[in-house]
Design an enzyme around this catalytic site. Structure first.
Site, PDB file in Angstrom:
ATOM      1  CG  ASP A   4      -9.650  -0.205  -3.512  1.00 14.49           C
ATOM      2  OD1 ASP A   4      -9.491  -0.788  -2.432  1.00 14.49           O
ATOM      3  OD2 ASP A   4     -10.723  -0.211  -4.152  1.00 14.49           O
ATOM      4  CE1 TYR A  50      -9.015   2.553  -0.739  1.00 18.46           C
ATOM      5  CE2 TYR A  50      -9.927   2.397   1.471  1.00 18.46           C
ATOM      6  CZ  TYR A  50      -9.150   1.878   0.460  1.00 18.46           C
ATOM      7  OH  TYR A  50      -8.503   0.703   0.649  1.00 18.46           O
ATOM      8  CG  HIS A  58      -2.122  -0.764   1.125  1.00 18.85           C
ATOM      9  ND1 HIS A  58      -3.283  -0.422   1.752  1.00 18.85           N
ATOM     10  CD2 HIS A  58      -2.388  -1.901   0.446  1.00 18.85           C
ATOM     11  CE1 HIS A  58      -4.243  -1.292   1.468  1.00 18.85           C
ATOM     12  NE2 HIS A  58      -3.720  -2.203   0.683  1.00 18.85           N
ATOM     13  CG  HIS A  80      -9.688  -7.662   1.433  1.00 21.56           C
ATOM     14  ND1 HIS A  80     -10.723  -7.617   2.327  1.00 21.56           N
ATOM     15  CD2 HIS A  80      -9.057  -6.479   1.529  1.00 21.56           C
ATOM     16  CE1 HIS A  80     -10.728  -6.451   2.952  1.00 21.56           C
ATOM     17  NE2 HIS A  80      -9.738  -5.741   2.468  1.00 21.56           N
ATOM     18  CG  ASP A 100      -9.962  -4.681   7.582  1.00 24.35           C
ATOM     19  OD1 ASP A 100      -9.256  -3.838   7.018  1.00 24.35           O
ATOM     20  OD2 ASP A 100     -10.839  -5.346   6.991  1.00 24.35           O
ATOM     21  NE  ARG A 114      -4.575   0.457  -1.832  1.00 27.32           N
ATOM     22  CZ  ARG A 114      -5.570   0.517  -0.939  1.00 27.32           C
ATOM     23  NH1 ARG A 114      -6.622  -0.290  -1.055  1.00 27.32           N
ATOM     24  NH2 ARG A 114      -5.508   1.355   0.074  1.00 27.32           N
TER      25      ARG A 114
HETATM   26  C1  CS2 Z   1      -9.476  -1.925   0.934  1.00 22.69           C
HETATM   27  C2  CS2 Z   1      -9.644  -2.164   2.402  1.00 22.69           C
HETATM   28  O1  CS2 Z   1      -7.545  -3.232   1.139  1.00 22.69           O
HETATM   29  C3  CS2 Z   1      -8.423  -2.829   0.358  1.00 22.69           C
HETATM   30  O2  CS2 Z   1      -8.498  -3.092  -0.840  1.00 22.69           O
HETATM   31  O3  CS2 Z   1     -10.636  -1.973   0.192  1.00 22.69           O
HETATM   32  O4  CS2 Z   1      -8.791  -1.275   3.044  1.00 22.69           O
HETATM   33  C4  CS2 Z   1     -11.042  -1.977   2.951  1.00 22.69           C
HETATM   34  O5  CS2 Z   1     -11.397  -0.630   2.870  1.00 22.69           O
HETATM   35  C5  CS2 Z   1     -11.044  -2.445   4.391  1.00 22.69           C
HETATM   36  O6  CS2 Z   1     -10.577  -3.764   4.431  1.00 22.69           O
HETATM   37  C6  CS2 Z   1     -12.434  -2.368   4.978  1.00 22.69           C
HETATM   38  O7  CS2 Z   1     -12.417  -2.900   6.287  1.00 22.69           O
HETATM   39 MG    MG Z   2     -10.293  -2.657  -1.754  1.00 23.50          MG
END
Ligand code: CS2
Ligand code: MG
Length: 402
Positions: free
Chosen positions: A210, A159, A122, A312, A316, A147
């Protein structure tokens, strides 16, 4: 072997996690991740109040029968809470199976099909130059899939971009934060971000982005077309994915690859997207997609249509899920890429693990089972604190997709 106990460890080392531990009469236990960001206690209740009593006395090797029992036996099927609960049980059982057979879980899924699991990092910044710097930092760390998310001129926040230089963690304690969104400002800016990135870093690095469910299909088609000169590895979640046929419109206009599915919890959520080849990567993940048993089936269906996995892997999803995803990604044939949003040092301390990162790839290690543990004494020092994902509104104040 029989299941003798099943219990939850709910903790919050920098963020909330729900972990399932299943114990057996042979002293072997397994771990599963049941974390659903912002709705953690719903999954905890689904497990404690409904599923866990049904496990006692069962043979943990019967992963298929137990999965079918929990899925079909509920009568009320699917949904993120249900499938995260079933996923936690399933992953814990695979952990037990690997430990009992003294082999890493990937050996139970087809063995090591590749030297390592390609991961993407990220990178983000409040503006274009900060984002370029962040991408360059990821390159220095060894990633070659990155990303990129950037603040948008004229918008106070967006975001994927942390506030005040902290590591990005979207869930906030207290009531849901509200953020503003302008599609117009974003669509004007996004192509400039990737034009600049390609100028600064060249053509080789895989760049991902994203969109986070925020456009209409024609807007997503416009963005995909505008990004074509920059050859993105994928454009993720371009639109809310309930309307699967909406992707036909995007596909008509652009060759930018599309990744969808982190909010999916069943292969049925992606059935049309896959069989009509409307997506290129399936983002559904092991914790929310019903576990390893379900994800293996989804990946095999996707493989028939040239769709690869891109699970993913945000913070989290706990280190238990990251470990399971790495075993899964090492073994399946149509693996694409694995998200690697690094957990905090405290989270890693609570979840000691065998997986490693080196030069853009990760490996789950060769320990029997998943190769991840939980330090329950340390976890107990960080109790759960309710937290919510943000809510987004358009500039006119109407609710939109966060
Ligand atoms: C995001 C996440 O990682 C991703 O691609 O979309 O950060 C998402 O927003 C979170 O997992 C939501 O809890
Ligand atoms: Mg995402």
């Amino acid at each position: 072997m029989k299941i003798t106990d099943a219990r939850l460890i709910i903790c919050s080392p920098d963020r909330n996690f729900v972990t399932l531990r299943i114990d057996t009469d042979e002293g072997i236990y397994g771990l599963g991740d049941a974390t659903l960001n912002g709705r953690e206690l719903a999954v905890a209740s689904y497990l404690s109040d409904h599923l866990l009593p049904c496990l006692i006395g069962r043979d943990p090797f019967q992963t298929e029968d137990i999965w079918q029992y929990l899925y079909r036996g509920a009568y009320w099927r699917r949904g993120p809470v249900t499938m995260a609960a079933i996923g936690a049980v399933d992953v814990a059982l695979w952990d037990i199976k690997g430990k009992a057979l003294n082999t890493p879980v990937y050996n139970l899924l087809g063995g090591q099909s590749r030297q390592g699991v390609m991961v993407y990092s990220h990178a983000n910044g409040r503006d274009l130059s900060e984002t370029v710097e962040s991408v360059q930092k990821s390159i220095e760390e060894g990633y070659f899939a990155i990303r990129a998310q950037s603040g948008v001129p004229g918008m106070s926040g967006t975001y994927g971009v942390p506030k005040g230089g902290k590591a990005y963690e979207p869930a906030e304690r207290g009531l849901p934060a509200e953020s503003l969104w302008s599609t117009e400002k974003y669509l004007r800016f996004a192509p400039n971000l990737f034009e600049k990135l390609r100028v600064e870093i060249g053509p080789e690095i895989h760049l991902l982005h994203d969109v986070h469910h925020r456009l209409t299909p024609i807007e997503a088609a416009r963005l995909g077309k505008a990004l074509e000169p920059y050859h993105l590895f994928w454009m993720e979640d371009p639109v809310p994915a309930e309307l699967q046929e909406g992707f036909e419109l995007i596909r008509k206009h652009t060759t930018t690859p599309i990744a969808v599915g982190e909010v999916f919890n069943s292969v049925w959520d992606a059935h049309d997207l896959i069989r009509h080849q409307l997506i290129d990567y399936l983002r559904m993940t092991i914790v929310h997609g019903g576990g390893i048993t379900a994800m293996k089936k989804a990946a095999d269906f996707a493989a028939m249509y040239h769709v690869r996995t891109g699970c993913h892997g945000a913070t989290d999803l706990s280190p238990v899920t990251l470990a399971a995803a790495l075993h899964f990604g090492l073994a399946i044939h149509n693996f694409g890429v694995q998200e690697h949003m690094r957990h905090t040092a405290l989270t890693d301390e609570v979840f000691p693990h065998q997986y490693t990162f080196d030069a853009g790839y990760m490996h789950p290690g060769t320990a029997p089972g998943l190769g991840v543990e939980i330090d329950e004494t340390l976890a107990a020092r960080y109790p759960y604190q309710r937290a919510y994902l943000p809510v987004a509104r358009r500039l006119d104040g109407s609710i939109t997709d966060w």
